[in-house]
Scaffold this active site. Structure first.
Site, PDB file in Angstrom:
ATOM      1  N   GLU A  21       8.968   1.042  11.390  1.00 36.26           N
ATOM      2  CA  GLU A  21      10.038   2.043  11.327  1.00 36.26           C
ATOM      3  C   GLU A  21       9.348   3.391  11.391  1.00 36.26           C
ATOM      4  O   GLU A  21       8.679   3.795  10.445  1.00 36.26           O
ATOM      5  CB  GLU A  21      10.827   1.872  10.016  1.00 36.26           C
ATOM      6  CG  GLU A  21      12.307   2.138  10.182  1.00 36.26           C
ATOM      7  CD  GLU A  21      12.732   3.476   9.625  1.00 36.26           C
ATOM      8  OE1 GLU A  21      12.145   4.484  10.042  1.00 36.26           O
ATOM      9  OE2 GLU A  21      13.635   3.484   8.779  1.00 36.26           O
ATOM     10  N   GLY A  60       1.835   4.186  13.541  1.00 31.68           N
ATOM     11  CA  GLY A  60       2.488   2.957  13.991  1.00 31.68           C
ATOM     12  C   GLY A  60       1.783   2.363  15.205  1.00 31.68           C
ATOM     13  O   GLY A  60       1.596   1.143  15.307  1.00 31.68           O
ATOM     14  N   LYS A 118       0.869  -1.192   0.000  1.00 34.64           N
ATOM     15  CA  LYS A 118       0.000   0.000   0.000  1.00 34.64           C
ATOM     16  C   LYS A 118       0.903   1.238   0.000  1.00 34.64           C
ATOM     17  O   LYS A 118       1.418   1.644   1.028  1.00 34.64           O
ATOM     18  CB  LYS A 118      -0.882  -0.021   1.264  1.00 34.64           C
ATOM     19  CG  LYS A 118      -2.248   0.624   1.112  1.00 34.64           C
ATOM     20  CD  LYS A 118      -2.223   2.083   0.754  1.00 34.64           C
ATOM     21  CE  LYS A 118      -2.066   2.957   1.993  1.00 34.64           C
ATOM     22  NZ  LYS A 118      -1.899   4.390   1.631  1.00 34.64           N
ATOM     23  N   GLY A 177       6.373   4.838   8.707  1.00 30.53           N
ATOM     24  CA  GLY A 177       5.525   6.028   8.730  1.00 30.53           C
ATOM     25  C   GLY A 177       5.594   6.687  10.092  1.00 30.53           C
ATOM     26  O   GLY A 177       6.578   6.508  10.823  1.00 30.53           O
ATOM     27  N   SER A 178       4.530   7.398  10.423  1.00 33.74           N
ATOM     28  CA  SER A 178       4.545   8.163  11.667  1.00 33.74           C
ATOM     29  C   SER A 178       4.367   7.259  12.886  1.00 33.74           C
ATOM     30  O   SER A 178       3.761   6.186  12.799  1.00 33.74           O
ATOM     31  CB  SER A 178       3.420   9.198  11.626  1.00 33.74           C
ATOM     32  OG  SER A 178       2.177   8.533  11.513  1.00 33.74           O
ATOM     33  N   THR A 179       4.853   7.729  14.026  1.00 34.16           N
ATOM     34  CA  THR A 179       4.691   6.988  15.280  1.00 34.16           C
ATOM     35  C   THR A 179       3.208   6.862  15.623  1.00 34.16           C
ATOM     36  O   THR A 179       2.749   5.817  16.094  1.00 34.16           O
ATOM     37  CB  THR A 179       5.480   7.702  16.400  1.00 34.16           C
ATOM     38  OG1 THR A 179       6.875   7.576  16.076  1.00 34.16           O
ATOM     39  CG2 THR A 179       5.229   7.104  17.760  1.00 34.16           C
ATOM     40  N   GLU A 180       2.461   7.919  15.329  1.00 34.35           N
ATOM     41  CA  GLU A 180       1.018   7.921  15.624  1.00 34.35           C
ATOM     42  C   GLU A 180       0.314   6.760  14.894  1.00 34.35           C
ATOM     43  O   GLU A 180      -0.421   5.988  15.495  1.00 34.35           O
ATOM     44  CB  GLU A 180       0.483   9.277  15.148  1.00 34.35           C
ATOM     45  CG  GLU A 180      -0.944   9.553  15.412  1.00 34.35           C
ATOM     46  CD  GLU A 180      -1.419  10.726  14.536  1.00 34.35           C
ATOM     47  OE1 GLU A 180      -0.573  11.448  13.959  1.00 34.35           O
ATOM     48  OE2 GLU A 180      -2.648  10.881  14.422  1.00 34.35           O
ATOM     49  N   GLU A 231       8.440  15.845  15.832  1.00 27.65           N
ATOM     50  CA  GLU A 231       9.036  15.599  14.522  1.00 27.65           C
ATOM     51  C   GLU A 231       8.398  16.567  13.524  1.00 27.65           C
ATOM     52  O   GLU A 231       7.178  16.595  13.380  1.00 27.65           O
ATOM     53  CB  GLU A 231       8.784  14.152  14.072  1.00 27.65           C
ATOM     54  CG  GLU A 231       9.479  13.851  12.777  1.00 27.65           C
ATOM     55  CD  GLU A 231       9.339  12.405  12.333  1.00 27.65           C
ATOM     56  OE1 GLU A 231       8.229  11.849  12.452  1.00 27.65           O
ATOM     57  OE2 GLU A 231      10.340  11.843  11.854  1.00 27.65           O
TER      58      GLU A 231
HETATM   59  P1  ADP Z   1       3.157  10.509   7.211  1.00 27.39           P
HETATM   60  O1  ADP Z   1       2.899  11.145   8.546  1.00 27.39           O
HETATM   61  O2  ADP Z   1       4.586  10.441   6.851  1.00 27.39           O
HETATM   62  O3  ADP Z   1       2.224  10.945   6.123  1.00 27.39           O
HETATM   63  P2  ADP Z   1       1.630   8.248   7.896  1.00 27.39           P
HETATM   64  O4  ADP Z   1       2.084   7.450   9.048  1.00 27.39           O
HETATM   65  O5  ADP Z   1       0.445   9.132   8.054  1.00 27.39           O
HETATM   66  O6  ADP Z   1       2.893   9.013   7.400  1.00 27.39           O
HETATM   67  O7  ADP Z   1       1.349   7.313   6.644  1.00 27.39           O
HETATM   68  C1  ADP Z   1       2.223   6.326   6.199  1.00 27.39           C
HETATM   69  C2  ADP Z   1       1.416   5.280   5.465  1.00 27.39           C
HETATM   70  O8  ADP Z   1       0.461   4.714   6.357  1.00 27.39           O
HETATM   71  C3  ADP Z   1       0.621   5.804   4.283  1.00 27.39           C
HETATM   72  O9  ADP Z   1       0.670   4.814   3.252  1.00 27.39           O
HETATM   73  C4  ADP Z   1      -0.778   5.945   4.850  1.00 27.39           C
HETATM   74  O10 ADP Z   1      -1.815   5.873   3.880  1.00 27.39           O
HETATM   75  C5  ADP Z   1      -0.840   4.759   5.770  1.00 27.39           C
HETATM   76  N1  ADP Z   1      -1.825   4.855   6.857  1.00 27.39           N
HETATM   77  C6  ADP Z   1      -2.343   5.974   7.426  1.00 27.39           C
HETATM   78  N2  ADP Z   1      -3.204   5.639   8.420  1.00 27.39           N
HETATM   79  C7  ADP Z   1      -3.231   4.286   8.495  1.00 27.39           C
HETATM   80  C8  ADP Z   1      -3.892   3.318   9.321  1.00 27.39           C
HETATM   81  N3  ADP Z   1      -4.704   3.707  10.296  1.00 27.39           N
HETATM   82  N4  ADP Z   1      -3.655   2.012   9.111  1.00 27.39           N
HETATM   83  C9  ADP Z   1      -2.796   1.615   8.153  1.00 27.39           C
HETATM   84  N5  ADP Z   1      -2.148   2.455   7.330  1.00 27.39           N
HETATM   85  C10 ADP Z   1      -2.346   3.776   7.490  1.00 27.39           C
END
Ligand code: ADP
Length: 501
Positions: free
Chosen positions: A272, A255, A198, A250-253, A404
């Site tokens: 990560e 994650g 994805k 992606g983000s810690t939130e 961050e």
């Molecule tokens: P950033 O803050 O760098 O945009 P995110 O953590 O928001 O990174 O997103 C990284 C990836 O995780 C993207 O592909 C996003 O679509 C996906 N994503 C966002 N929310 C969720 C979720 N609740 N479950 C799974 N994947 C998600």
């Protein structure tokens, strides 16, 4: 104010133009298909704010199909499961070569979709190709161990096997779209897993182009599926009981949400996540090298990099000299469209990211900090550009220092003693990267050991190789990617015990 340059698309390849002219579909089971509900979304060129292409928006129904295709491809007796490790290895090498053959096309697509400079995107494409070649070597080297047992009067032969886990969901961000996709796909298929990828909604294009290259190279149908969409598409994957492992960057939130959602069928999870890396310059450092390292550490990839050295700590006696040097370098950047070869820095990826970063800069000003370079003024009327920014007069509790930012923003604070700076550097929920500049070998290694981070750079920044494990301490993640360590996370370890009767 920063120097700027305009848009210049004269080098656009006909193949890129053609790719962008077609609506992009989902790759499921080796076929390109529309989303089940027909939905699409626009992907935007962040330098012009214009629509680049239309992309299928996968729903839970599409995720279901992709997981089923990945399961079928994984199952015992499938062409993929019957492929020998050597065949997998040769196939992966072929994919690496195919990526190289399409390097300019992939780099152009990446630059248009993400905003980064074409030359930087070329670097990313090179890493992607090298990942396939490096891991191609591991496919034939997934060895087990024979382990002695001590049962009186009976004979046993016990050994371990490394086996694939099954269906892996790879969920990736927008800052290194192609490279991040490969970080998930490559170790997964090396070990014989299958994948549903994805990509990030902001930057889906290179993953889709890669999907076609994988098919062209001869990867069996369903081994890698690409489902584009938003966070809800990712969430449907994470909740799906047909998925055996989630590999997320992606983000810690997000994650944390993934760790919670994966509990349904106890998926394996590797994460990560975010970072807020401290970059420590001692007075005995090679100051010119340290200034150049601080600039690279802070502004590389428009600052959109989880291992960026966003928190600069400088020993008091050289603080003014370093600030002057970093500020001068920041002001010397030429900001502009990543497609214009005269640009040193492109736009941020999206309006959302742009507004977030400017919000932090304005917040720091409001909190009483000082802007030494850059700032919140827009260099262009269009595009998500932010000037490389250096901020001093910061306290440890300001949001600009704790959060961050993910933009070209460095904060700098002076320090006096080693103990003081180690305490400040480790005073964060993150632990992804850190750096130390000192010509005293004892100081460099000792402080490096005291820093709680998955990667520590000594007298350098962003030096890297696909052979090296990476990942985070604390809330920067679970597990390690790349190198031999990275492969373990994509395997189950089986113990076989045979009684020799
Ligand atoms: P950033 O803050 O760098 O945009 P995110 O953590 O928001 O990174 O997103 C990284 C990836 O995780 C993207 O592909 C996003 O679509 C996906 N994503 C966002 N929310 C969720 C979720 N609740 N479950 C799974 N994947 C998600």
């Amino acid at each position: 104010m920063t120097t700027t340059v305009s848009n210049d698309y004269s080098a656009l390849l006909p193949s890129v133009r053609e790719f962008l002219s077609k609506p992009q579909q989902l790759l499921i089971g080796g076929a390109w298909i529309d989303a089940a509900d027909g939905k699409t979304f626009d992907t935007i060129n962040p330098a012009t704010e214009e629509v680049l292409a239309q992309v299928a928006q996968g729903s839970a129904q599409d995720v279901d199909k992709a997981v089923a295709a990945a399961r079928t491809a994984f199952e015992d007796g499938s062409p993929w499961s019957r492929m020998t490790p050597r065949e997998r290895s040769h196939l992966m090498w072929r994919i690496g070569d195919l990526i190289d053959e399409h390097a300019e096309e992939l780099a152009q697509l990446e630059s248009l979709d993400n905003g980064k400079r074409v030359v930087s995107a070329h670097g990313d494409v090179g890493v992607a190709a090298e990942l396939f070649r490096y891991f191609a070597g591991w496919a034939t080297k997934m060895e087990g161990t024979s382990i002695p047992m001590s049962v009186p009067g009976r004979d046993f032969h016990a050994y371990t096997r490394r086996e694939p886990i099954g269906v892996v969901a790879g969920i990736v961000p927008w800052n290194f779209p192609l490279t991040m996709a490969c970080f998930k796909i490559v170790p997964a298929i090396t070990a014989g897993n299958t994948v549903v990828l994805k990509p990030a909604e902001q930057t889906p294009l290179t993953a889709l182009r890669l999907g076609q290259l994988l098919l062209d190279a001869g990867l069996p149908a369903g081994v890698v599926n690409v489902v584009t969409g938003f966070g809800d598409t990712g969430a449907a994957l994470v909740e799906h009981h047909g998925v055996d492992k989630v590999a997320f960057t992606g983000s810690t939130e997000v994650g944390k949400k993934i760790a919670a959602a994966a509990a349904g069928n106890l998926k394996k999870v590797s994460l990560e996540l975010g970072g807020k890396a401290p970059n420590i310059i001692f007075a005995d450092a090679d100051i010119d090298a340290a200034i150049a390292g601080a600039v690279l550490g802070g502004y590389f990839n428009e600052g959109q990099c989880c291992v960026n050295g966003s928190r600069l700590y400088v020993q008091r006696s050289v603080f003014d000299q370093v600030i002057e040097g970093v500020a001068a370098a920041a002001k010397a950047f030429t900001v502009g469209d990543g497609f214009n070869s005269a640009s040193d820095m492109g736009p941020l990826v999206s309006q959302e990211q742009h507004d977030k970063v400017l919000g932090y800069i304005r917040g720091a000003l409001h909190d009483g900090a000082t802007i030494n370079a850059g700032g919140p003024d827009a260099p262009f009327s269009k595009g998500y550009f932010v000037q490389p920014t250096l901020i001093t007069g910061v306290t440890e509790s300001m949001a600009i220092q704790t959060d961050e930012i993910f933009g070209p923003v460095i904060t700098a604070i002076p320090f006096d003693t080693e103990d003081e700076v180690v305490q400040a550097a480790n005073n964060t929920v993150y632990g992804l990267a850190a750096g130390v500049w000192s010509q005293n070998i004892g100081t460099a290694h000792r402080v490096g050991a005291r820093l709680r981070a998955g990667t520590v750079w000594l007298n350098t920044w962003h030096a890297d190789d696909v052979t090296l494990p990476r990942g985070g301490y604390k809330q920067s993640g679970w597990g390690r990617e790349l190198g031999s360590f990275g492969l373990d996370d994509y395997t189950e370890l089986k113990t076989v015990i045979a009684e020799l009767r």
